[in-house]
Design an enzyme around this catalytic site. Structure first.
Site, PDB file in Angstrom:
ATOM      1  N   THR A  86       0.871  -1.279   0.022  1.00 22.80           N
ATOM      2  CA  THR A  86      -0.031  -0.185  -0.086  1.00 22.80           C
ATOM      3  C   THR A  86       0.920   1.265   0.015  1.00 22.80           C
ATOM      4  O   THR A  86       2.246   1.038   0.250  1.00 22.80           O
ATOM      5  CB  THR A  86      -0.863   0.041   1.216  1.00 22.80           C
TER       6      THR A  86
ATOM      7  N   ARG B 230     -13.966  -7.021  -1.928  1.00 23.35           N
ATOM      8  CA  ARG B 230     -13.231  -7.045  -0.581  1.00 23.35           C
ATOM      9  C   ARG B 230     -12.647  -5.732  -0.146  1.00 23.35           C
ATOM     10  O   ARG B 230     -12.134  -5.064  -1.032  1.00 23.35           O
ATOM     11  CB  ARG B 230     -11.960  -7.887  -0.507  1.00 23.35           C
TER      12      ARG B 230
ATOM     13  N   GLY C 105      -0.339  -3.033   5.117  1.00 26.07           N
ATOM     14  CA  GLY C 105       0.056  -4.460   5.779  1.00 26.07           C
ATOM     15  C   GLY C 105      -1.022  -5.414   5.340  1.00 26.07           C
ATOM     16  O   GLY C 105      -2.090  -5.054   4.471  1.00 26.07           O
TER      17      GLY C 105
HETATM   18  N1  GLY Z   1      -3.285  -2.927   3.608  1.00 25.00           N
HETATM   19  C1  GLY Z   1      -4.082  -2.844   2.410  1.00 25.00           C
HETATM   20  C2  GLY Z   1      -5.181  -4.169   2.386  1.00 25.00           C
HETATM   21  O1  GLY Z   1      -4.974  -4.991   3.013  1.00 25.00           O
HETATM   22  O2  GLY Z   1      -6.176  -3.982   1.635  1.00 25.00           O
END
Ligand code: GLY
Length: 308
Positions: free
Chosen positions: A174, A202, A226
């Site tokens: 990210t 999701r 993460g």
């Molecule tokens: N940290 C990004 C995600 O799990 O969507």
């Protein structure tokens, strides 16, 4: 609380995961470019909010990262993007989730915050809002990279693959930025393509306020990266902001990551700035890519290797 500060701050990350050695140079160049292109504007008086949007847009446009162009593909081979931006002066935020075909979800998130009565728009509604706000809708292949297509082919039918594996074992990351402007105001933005082979629809931690980002002038501002399913369970960014009240900046970041690991076996990293303008970072993934402007303006870049 607004404090006078002559020296603005900016810190960015390009993800916490198992960054392979041959990806290091691109990650370092990417996070450095985000600070180099943004920090001069903060020195010239830009707001923290403008700065974090600007820095994240640089990272979204860079195909190195799992955000905007270069994002992971979901289980049906499509890109779905999440982003959030938050203003530490007001606690107002805007966010989008499962947004398709837009290069800069962080810009759409800002429009959600500033132009609507809402805070979070998802899917088709978010895309419709982006179109009406003047964002360019791109053909899906514009956000797709050969690297991610190849990775998708590798994992598509692998029954052993789990969406959290990349944070230890493979590609994924990210992006985020935290800034304090000359007036002492704080802001944060985080943007992501989420996890590889995620189910369509999701949504991870990134656009969830307190999870992927949090900013409060009285405490500090934090961006997380993460494994989203773990980060959202402990509201990692808010947890670190709360810890700023009693601990120094680096210790607060460490406490947040310790909570993530101890309570939910999570994997991730954080960057932040506390209300005093001190930088913070910590991660329990093998690596985290980050850059920040030192108070005198020099840029520090690093791929930080886990030390615990
Ligand atoms: N940290 C990004 C995600 O799990 O969507």
């Amino acid at each position: 609380m607004q404090k006078q500060s002559n020296s603005p701050r900016l810190i960015v990350h390009g993800g916490a995961w198992n960054i392979p050695a041959d990806y290091h140079a691109a990650h370092l160049a990417g996070v450095k470019a985000a600070v180099e292109q943004t920090y001069p504007h903060l020195l010239d008086g830009a707001s923290a909010l403008d700065a974090v949007e600007m820095a994240v847009q640089v990272l979204e446009a860079d195909p190195t990262f799992d955000a905007g162009r270069g994002a992971f593909l979901n289980a049906v081979g499509e890109v779905e993007l999440d982003a959030i931006i938050m203003d530490g002066r007001t606690l107002n935020f805007g966010a989008v989730a499962a947004l398709q075909n837009i290069l800069h979800p962080v810009g759409v998130a800002r429009q959600v915050m500033e132009q609507t009565e809402h805070n979070l728009l998802v899917g088709a509604g978010a895309l419709d809002f982006a179109r009406r706000s003047g964002f360019n809708e791109l053909p899906p292949e514009e956000l797709l990279t050969e690297r991610e297509l190849e990775f998708f082919r590798q994992i598509q039918n692998d029954p052993a693959f789990r969406t959290h594996h990349p944070f230890k074992e493979g590609p994924g990351d990210t992006v985020g930025a935290v800034a304090m402007d000359k007036a002492g105001n704080l802001a944060v933005a985080t943007s992501t393509g989420g996890t590889a082979r995620k189910l369509p629809g999701r949504v991870g931690d990134c656009p969830i306020v307190g999870a992927g980002a949090y900013a409060d002038n009285e405490r500090g501002a934090v961006s997380a990266t993460g494994w989203g399913e773990s980060i959202m369970k402990v509201l990692l960014s808010k947890t670190v902001c709360d810890a700023f009240a009693a601990a120094d900046a680096m210790a607060a970041a460490r406490q947040g990551i310790d909570t993530l690991a101890r309570k939910v076996n999570g994997l991730g990293g954080v960057i932040g700035i506390n209300a005093k303008g001190e930088y913070a970072w910590a991660h329990n993934t093998p690596y985290m890519a980050m850059a920040y402007a030192e108070t005198e303006g020099a840029i520090k870049i690093s791929i930080r290797a886990r030390t615990n």
